[in-house]
Scaffold this motif. Structure first.
Motif, PDB file in Angstrom:
ATOM      1  N   ARG A 404       0.767  -1.240  -0.021  1.00  0.00           N
ATOM      2  CA  ARG A 404      -0.079   0.006   0.005  1.00  0.00           C
ATOM      3  C   ARG A 404       0.690   1.287   0.042  1.00  0.00           C
ATOM      4  NH1 ARG A 404      -2.948  -3.581   3.526  1.00  0.00           N
ATOM      5  NH2 ARG A 404      -5.044  -3.821   2.659  1.00  0.00           N
ATOM      6  N   PRO A 405       0.455   2.337  -0.620  1.00  0.00           N
ATOM      7  CA  PRO A 405       1.170   3.466  -0.596  1.00  0.00           C
ATOM      8  C   PRO A 405       1.569   4.022   0.693  1.00  0.00           C
ATOM      9  CG  PRO A 405      -0.554   3.640  -2.219  1.00  0.00           C
ATOM     10  CD  PRO A 405      -0.852   2.380  -1.497  1.00  0.00           C
ATOM     11  N   GLY A 406       2.987   4.517   0.683  1.00  0.00           N
ATOM     12  CA  GLY A 406       3.489   4.931   2.117  1.00  0.00           C
ATOM     13  C   GLY A 406       3.624   4.028   2.990  1.00  0.00           C
ATOM     14  N   GLN A 407       3.260   2.513   3.114  1.00  0.00           N
ATOM     15  CA  GLN A 407       3.520   1.649   4.017  1.00  0.00           C
ATOM     16  C   GLN A 407       4.618   0.596   3.630  1.00  0.00           C
ATOM     17  OE1 GLN A 407      -0.132  -0.274   5.270  1.00  0.00           O
ATOM     18  NE2 GLN A 407      -1.155   1.463   5.148  1.00  0.00           N
ATOM     19  N   GLY A 408       5.084   0.547   2.239  1.00  0.00           N
ATOM     20  CA  GLY A 408       6.149  -0.212   1.881  1.00  0.00           C
ATOM     21  C   GLY A 408       5.627  -1.455   1.326  1.00  0.00           C
ATOM     22  N   LEU A 426      10.844   3.108   8.615  1.00  0.00           N
ATOM     23  CA  LEU A 426      11.581   2.377   9.872  1.00  0.00           C
ATOM     24  C   LEU A 426      11.236   3.568  11.052  1.00  0.00           C
ATOM     25  CD1 LEU A 426      13.627   0.656  11.348  1.00  0.00           C
ATOM     26  CD2 LEU A 426      15.413   2.342  10.564  1.00  0.00           C
ATOM     27  N   ALA A 427      11.356   4.784  11.020  1.00  0.00           N
ATOM     28  CA  ALA A 427      11.098   5.655  11.918  1.00  0.00           C
ATOM     29  C   ALA A 427       9.802   5.522  12.547  1.00  0.00           C
ATOM     30  CB  ALA A 427      11.433   6.878  11.309  1.00  0.00           C
ATOM     31  N   ALA A 428       8.856   5.302  11.625  1.00  0.00           N
ATOM     32  CA  ALA A 428       7.422   5.105  12.261  1.00  0.00           C
ATOM     33  C   ALA A 428       7.313   3.858  12.772  1.00  0.00           C
ATOM     34  CB  ALA A 428       6.387   5.085  10.912  1.00  0.00           C
ATOM     35  N   VAL A 429       7.821   2.647  12.403  1.00  0.00           N
ATOM     36  CA  VAL A 429       7.614   1.383  13.170  1.00  0.00           C
ATOM     37  C   VAL A 429       8.574   0.934  14.271  1.00  0.00           C
ATOM     38  CG1 VAL A 429       7.593  -0.961  12.643  1.00  0.00           C
ATOM     39  CG2 VAL A 429       6.810   0.485  10.990  1.00  0.00           C
ATOM     40  N   ASP A 430       9.980   1.513  14.113  1.00  0.00           N
ATOM     41  CA  ASP A 430      11.013   0.995  14.987  1.00  0.00           C
ATOM     42  C   ASP A 430      11.998   2.355  15.142  1.00  0.00           C
ATOM     43  OD1 ASP A 430      12.792  -0.443  16.782  1.00  0.00           O
ATOM     44  OD2 ASP A 430      13.739  -1.571  15.174  1.00  0.00           O
ATOM     45  N   PRO A 431      11.625   3.367  15.895  1.00  0.00           N
ATOM     46  CA  PRO A 431      12.390   4.602  15.895  1.00  0.00           C
ATOM     47  C   PRO A 431      13.714   4.289  16.472  1.00  0.00           C
ATOM     48  CG  PRO A 431      10.331   4.509  17.435  1.00  0.00           C
ATOM     49  CD  PRO A 431      10.365   3.493  16.458  1.00  0.00           C
TER      50      PRO A 431
END
Length: 653
Positions: A404-408, A426-431
């Protein structure tokens, strides 16, 4: 469940419109019919006059008939155009027809009718390019969708028009059919051919969670998809809309003949009136107009253009819009799409960077990523799969996937949750893992998370063509190009990396087709522009540029929208096209200005009574022969045209 047959394949248009289609369009137009009938009338006159020795009305009647039937409506149309301030060479031709009729010079009048109608028929046939482009798109627009009556195939389907599909509706796409809407696969494992939309040779595997694009061709296996947008909001429909809007708002191109003919017409009329007033003899006015008949204008340029088209074809360049030849040799701004033009469009993995003490090694990360990337259409996906195969890694099966767009790219492989994203993802999931990332590198990269923890960074390189940097340096020095830029849908960091390597300073990344179109329009207002691209998403921008050039033969729509197609995707061939345009324009101007200069000299003699109307007609024919013979030189050139020396063979190393 019923099946509706659709033919998703469209014949390749890159080799140009079939000659039979162009001839049919010429003959079926009103002007083309007049030109053909007039040519027959002239041949019949010559037969009656010289084979049977007839004179007067007995020989002239075919000419009189065509001047009345064809010349009168043409003359009326030209005069109407003159009232609307169009003027140009055609106006003088219309006046010359009237003058020739008054003089009884029916052969002269018929020849002018032939030139005028033939030129207008050729222009009309060329102007149908816009509708041909949209027709090609319309033929491929999905029209039928098989909507599920419930949530499974066992409950059956209803065949409906694609426009009736709404968001979240479930549809089945049968083998070899066009995908009707943008959506996501919810059942089935197969593949889709997306080359028509992307300009790249993609046959992309599809599994549960995979994104699908309206207009893509399904493979051998039926897929159930969930619509994520209505048909009118699909990416394909948006591109059609942008292209239609671009075609409808194409700025008018004024012909060379019109630009020069405007003042030539005024000079001819002024001299004719002067001769009449000074001598009191109307015959001097008629003599001036007979010798002023703008044959070099009406024939010189078309002959030069035909020669240029032939010369280009010999070098693997198909010119689809002859008018572009007047502009391509004097472009001031050149805009490139990135992939497949300045690059080979085949990125490769250069490094798999894993953090110290990583749970998964480089090969394991690459193996798991390759399993997901088999289902992606991104150019980097192919690079990952190729690298895994090159290393001899066994690629596992995918249990689940979504993109999906923006989610990879997200999925489950070999019992592990996998996410292929970027630094922001990565910053959004595992900062907490951001400090583990390697320093930002030029070029392209993907960040991999396994079980929602940072695992590796994949770095890529898309090789620029060996000749790209020397070609960029060549354009300003040899062709007077003042500005070069890259307009690309890829990330700006990737585009900037390429631009730095080839020597381009102006870069725009992440652009949608609509944004490319607006940029090209804005730049075209500043001066003649050239846009070089290779995918259907480039079609609107090609349409808006002064000269749109397509590389390769990957898309019928791109080829139709482009003014010219370079079949072998070579920058040296593009340089040939620039030189052909420059050469055509130079020789055409020689014929036109030289012919007009000689005609003006003859008009001056006619003003003083030194040329009778008959002498003027003979002199004009001699001028015409010289102008046409010179213009014909355009197509006769056996030596190299390009002065571009790349210094290395333009092939993938």
């Amino acid at each position: 469940m019923s099946s509706v047959t659709q033919d998703p394949h469209v014949s390749n248009a890159a080799a140009g419109s079939p000659p039979s289609r162009g001839l049919r369009e010429f003959l079926t137009s009103q002007e083309g019919a007049i030109a053909t009938a007039t040519l027959i009338a002239i041949a019949l006159y010559l037969l009656l006059r010289y084979a049977f020795g007839l004179e007067g009305w007995a020989a002239n009647w075919p000419l009189v008939a065509m001047v009345v039937i064809g010349g009168v409506p043409l003359t009326i149309d030209v005069i109407k155009g003159a009232i609307k301030a169009k003027g140009g060479a055609d106006l003088l031709a219309a006046i010359s027809i009237i003058a020739a009729v008054v003089m009884g010079e029916w052969l002269v009048a018929a020849i002018i009718v032939l030139m005028l109608s033939g030129g207008e028929a050729l222009e009309e046939a060329a102007s149908k390019r816009a509708s041909a482009t949209l027709d090609a798109l319309a033929k491929r627009s999905p029209t039928v969708a098989h909507r599920l009556r419930g949530t499974t195939l066992a409950e059956g389907t209803d065949d409906v028009h694609a426009e009736e599909i709404g968001v979240d509706d479930l549809c089945v796409v049968l083998p070899h059919e066009l995908c009707p809407v943008d959506g996501e696969v919810v059942e089935g494992h197969g593949s889709m051919d997306e080359s028509y939309l992307t300009g790249e040779p993609y046959v992309v595997p599809k599994s549960t969670g995979s994104s699908v694009i309206s207009g893509a061709i399904n493979g051998e296996v039926a897929l159930v998809i969930r619509a994520q947008a209505a048909a009118k909001d699909s990416r394909y429909a948006k591109i059609v809309g942008v292209l239609r809007e671009a075609e409808n708002n194409r700025p008018p191109m004024r012909r060379m003949a019109d630009r020069l003919g405007a003042w030539y017409t005024l000079i001819a009329l002024a001299l004719g009136i002067l001769g009449w007033v000074v001598s009191g003899e109307p015959s001097r006015f008629l003599a001036v107009l007979v010798i002023a008949t703008p044959c070099p204008l009406l024939i010189g340029v078309p002959v030069a253009i035909i020669g240029a088209i032939s010369l280009a074809a010999k070098r693997g360049i198909i010119v689809k819009n002859p008018a572009m030849l007047e502009d391509v040799g004097r472009v001031k701004i050149v805009m490139f799409d990135k992939t497949g033009t300045l690059t080979y469009g085949r990125p490769s993995v250069t490094k798999v960077d894993t953090p110290q003490g990583a749970r998964f090694g480089a090969d394991e990360v690459l193996r798991l990523c390759a399993a997901l990337e088999k289902y992606s259409k991104h150019p980097l996906a192919t690079a990952i799969v190729n690298e895994a195969e090159r290393r001899g890694l066994v690629i596992p099966e995918v249990q689940e996937i979504s993109e999906r767009p923006g989610q990879g790219l997200v999925g489950t492989v070999a019992g592990h949750g996998l996410r292929v994203t970027n630094r922001k993802g990565l910053a959004a999931v595992d900062p907490g893992s951001v400090p583990l990332l390697p320093p930002t590198a030029t070029g392209m990269e993907s960040v991999v998370l396994i079980d929602e923890a940072y695992a590796a960074t994949l770095q890529f390189r898309d090789e620029p063509r060996l000749s790209a940097s020397s070609f960029i340096e060549h354009l300003p020095h040899k062709h007077g190009v003042e500005e070069m830029m890259i307009l690309s849908g890829d990330r700006e960091s990737e585009v900037r990396h390429l631009a730095d390597k080839v020597g381009i300073k102006t870069v725009y990344g992440g652009m949608a087709p609509e944004e490319k179109l607006e940029m090209v329009r804005a730049k075209t207002k500043e001066g003649p522009t050239l846009f070089l691209g290779d995918g259907i998403n480039d079609a609107p921008a090609m349409t808006a540029a002064s000269a749109g050039v397509a590389f390769g033969a990957t898309s019928d729509v791109t080829s139709e929208a482009a003014d010219a197609v370079v079949l072998d995707s070579s920058l040296e061939r593009l340089d040939d096209l620039l030189h052909i345009g420059t050469r055509m324009r130079r020789i055409a101007l020689q014929s036109v200005i030289g012919g007009m200069g000689l005609s003006i000299a003859g008009m001056i003699l006619a003003v003083f009574g030194l040329f009778t109307p008959l002498m003027g007609a003979i002199a004009q024919e001699l001028i015409d022969v010289l102008a046409i013979a010179n213009a014909a030189r355009v197509g006769i050139h056996n030596k190299e045209l390009s002065d571009f020396e790349p210094g290395a063979e333009d092939e993938m190393p």
